[in-house]
Scaffold this motif. Structure first.
Motif, PDB file in Angstrom:
ATOM      1  N   ILE A 126     -16.191 -21.495 -19.583  1.00  0.00           N
ATOM      2  CA  ILE A 126     -16.416 -20.141 -19.721  1.00  0.00           C
ATOM      3  C   ILE A 126     -15.619 -19.169 -19.520  1.00  0.00           C
ATOM      4  O   ILE A 126     -15.553 -17.925 -19.702  1.00  0.00           O
ATOM      5  CB  ILE A 126     -17.802 -19.768 -19.147  1.00  0.00           C
ATOM      6  N   VAL A 289     -21.609 -11.833 -19.475  1.00  0.00           N
ATOM      7  CA  VAL A 289     -21.051 -12.908 -19.912  1.00  0.00           C
ATOM      8  C   VAL A 289     -22.182 -13.840 -20.533  1.00  0.00           C
ATOM      9  O   VAL A 289     -22.024 -14.404 -21.568  1.00  0.00           O
ATOM     10  CB  VAL A 289     -20.638 -13.742 -18.527  1.00  0.00           C
ATOM     11  N   ALA A 293     -22.047 -15.156 -24.151  1.00  0.00           N
ATOM     12  CA  ALA A 293     -22.084 -17.024 -24.257  1.00  0.00           C
ATOM     13  C   ALA A 293     -23.087 -17.517 -24.970  1.00  0.00           C
ATOM     14  O   ALA A 293     -22.919 -18.424 -25.797  1.00  0.00           O
ATOM     15  CB  ALA A 293     -22.067 -17.368 -22.704  1.00  0.00           C
ATOM     16  N   CYS A 296     -22.628 -17.212 -28.704  1.00  0.00           N
ATOM     17  CA  CYS A 296     -21.454 -17.769 -29.224  1.00  0.00           C
ATOM     18  C   CYS A 296     -21.201 -19.090 -29.082  1.00  0.00           C
ATOM     19  O   CYS A 296     -20.735 -19.612 -29.828  1.00  0.00           O
ATOM     20  CB  CYS A 296     -20.086 -17.076 -28.347  1.00  0.00           C
ATOM     21  N   ARG A 297     -22.124 -19.850 -28.208  1.00  0.00           N
ATOM     22  CA  ARG A 297     -21.901 -21.125 -28.109  1.00  0.00           C
ATOM     23  C   ARG A 297     -22.802 -22.008 -29.324  1.00  0.00           C
ATOM     24  O   ARG A 297     -22.401 -22.789 -29.751  1.00  0.00           O
ATOM     25  CB  ARG A 297     -22.521 -21.514 -26.791  1.00  0.00           C
ATOM     26  N   ILE A 306     -20.002 -25.383 -23.671  1.00  0.00           N
ATOM     27  CA  ILE A 306     -20.896 -24.368 -23.021  1.00  0.00           C
ATOM     28  C   ILE A 306     -22.063 -24.929 -23.094  1.00  0.00           C
ATOM     29  O   ILE A 306     -23.082 -24.619 -23.921  1.00  0.00           O
ATOM     30  CB  ILE A 306     -20.614 -23.055 -23.491  1.00  0.00           C
TER      31      ILE A 306
END
Length: 494
Positions: A126, A289, A293, A296-297, A306
């Protein structure tokens, strides 16, 4: 690094790596991905054509960014009177937004630099896009004080530029300290981010199919060949930059807090501000974050790199720093009561009960109440529960800066000068559209650059420490993982 011999079977590992087994280390890459699988998964998003979803999101965020710059043009032509700033609230939304965006930029460097120095291997999946988030957040942050000076075309006067009048900036002003602190932080973070990407950009160069892509990535990769000499110099430079970034994480928001703490204003003049601001910045940064995250993952197919373990670890850090922030809130009220200073006590009584009580209670709920759901394991292991907590913190940290700025300034020492702060539509519109600038830069990063540190992820995979005899029982893997902590190995094919 021990090589993988042809025909060696890379063992499949379980998808769920959230369980803690004392007899072995939890895998940080799941789904049975090998070195090639990691490279292909990450490179695919960068070298393939943009998807329709990417274009839709970029159109939305790009339009917001254009409106943001249009608002800046309107501000320059019209003047700062279009904001809700008044006397005594000379610092309105621009400074609130500045501190908010600077805070978001903290988690990226924290994950990259401090966790790297402490050999926390889970950071490798990350850290890349967290660093990118840092750069883009600082870009947004730097705009607001620049336009807040009223005549932004003279903002360069803040820098010690030699001139024929022998005039220099006021070095005793905390606002000038901001210029140096944020400027240094942005420069070093950008260099740290780019240096870490060089091996991965070289990978994209080798995998790019178009001539334009080969030239673009070839230029950015600085002639990287992956030789032992290149790796040696890369690792030396990377660890030196990490050591340089670490104190900057702590210093930059401490300096930002000095804007308030060195003033005599009730509610600001307190020594708890530097650690309080740093903890709050890390708190808000980790929330952002997680906000980025989690979608996006899924969108980029990175669930095996991730993993839920990374998400849960970030949630735990957010929960821990959140407790520090809640303690700081309590300490502020205790200090105001214990000081016996009636101006201080009046300001803190006014925060929950005065004209800005909505901001205070929004801050209190979002930062102190909402994230406490993460104490529940089922919530902590559910992405929707974590997303709820992260969104609470994102909103709460903005309200925190709003409460600090407006409650103290609107009720200063002279009752005759008191005035209520009311944001205008320009204030609200500029804050909203600043997310468009951040989102546009972030989407360009997702499309053009490696979103995962490919080379670093490979160093924490069991295959990077294999002896080549195919014995991969649990105890053996555990031994290699321990060995890797002391002697990080070099991946091949980066």
């Amino acid at each position: 690094m021990a090589a993988i011999h042809p025909g060696t079977q890379i063992p499949s590992v379980e998808t769920d790596n959230t369980l803690d087994d004392p007899s072995r280390r939890a895998p940080l890459v799941t789904g049975g991905l090998d070195f090639g699988g990691v490279t292909d998964t990450v490179a695919k998003s960068a070298i393939s054509k943009p998807t329709i979803m990417w274009w839709v999101l970029f159109l939305i965020t790009g339009s917001m960014a254009l409106m943001f710059f249009a608002m800046i043009g309107y501000l320059v032509v019209t003047g700062v009177g279009i904001w809700g700033n008044n006397q005594p609230v000379a610092w309105g939304f621009p400074i609130v937004n500045f501190v908010f965006w600077v805070g978001i930029g903290h988690a990226g460097t924290l994950i990259s630099a401090i966790l790297f120095l402490f050999r926390q291997n889970w950071r490798t999946s990350i850290n890349r896009f967290a660093e990118a988030m840092t750069i883009f957040a600082v870009v947004c942050a730097g705009i607001f004080p620049g336009i807040h000076v009223g005549r932004p075309w003279l903002a360069y006067w803040l820098f010690p530029v030699p001139n024929q009048m022998a005039l220099w900036p006021q070095f005793r002003s905390p606002l000038l300290w901001d210029v140096f602190a944020v400027g240094t932080y942005a420069s070093v973070s950008l260099l740290f981010w780019y240096t870490g990407m060089v091996p991965d950009i070289a990978t994209l160069r080798d995998k790019a199919q178009s001539r334009i892509g080969q030239i673009f990535y070839g230029f950015l990769s600085l002639g990287w060949t992956g030789s032992a000499r290149h790796w040696h110099r890369f690792e030396r430079a990377y660890i030196l930059l990490a050591a340089l970034c670490t104190p900057l994480v702590l210093s930059v928001h401490s300096v930002v807090s000095f804007d308030f703490a060195v003033a005599q204003m009730p509610g600001w003049h307190t020594t708890v501000f530097p650690p309080y601001f740093v903890a709050g910045a890390i708190y808000g940064g980790f929330a952002m974050v997680l906000t980025l995250a989690i979608p996006c993952r899924v969108w980029l197919g990175l669930e095996h790199i991730i993993t839920m373990r990374h998400i849960i670890n970030c949630a735990k850090v957010m929960l821990g720093t959140g407790m520090i922030v809640c303690y700081a809130y309590s300490l502020e009220f205790f200090t105001a009561w214990y000081s016996g200073h009636h101006f201080e006590q009046f300001v803190f009584r006014g925060r929950p009960l005065g004209n800005h009580y909505i901001g205070f209670w929004s801050m209190f709920f979002c930062n102190c109440i909402g994230p406490q759901v993460l104490w529940i394991k089922k919530v902590r292991e559910n992405v929707w529960g974590i997303m709820f907590a992260a969104m609470c913190v994102n909103a709460g940290m903005w309200f925190e800066r709003y409460v600090i700025v407006t409650t103290s300034l609107s009720r200063d020492f002279l009752p005759g000068s008191w005035a209520q702060f009311v944001p205008t539509w320009v204030d609200l519109f500029m804050f909203f559209c600043s997310f468009g600038l951040f989102g546009s830069l972030f989407l360009l990063f997702l499309k053009l650059l490696p979103v995962i540190a490919i080379a670093e992820v490979k160093t924490v995979m069991p295959e990077a420490h294999a002896h080549g005899h195919g014995d991969h029982d649990a105890a053996h893997d555990n031994h290699h993982a321990d060995h890797a902590d002391d002697h990080p190995a070099q991946p091949e094919g980066a």
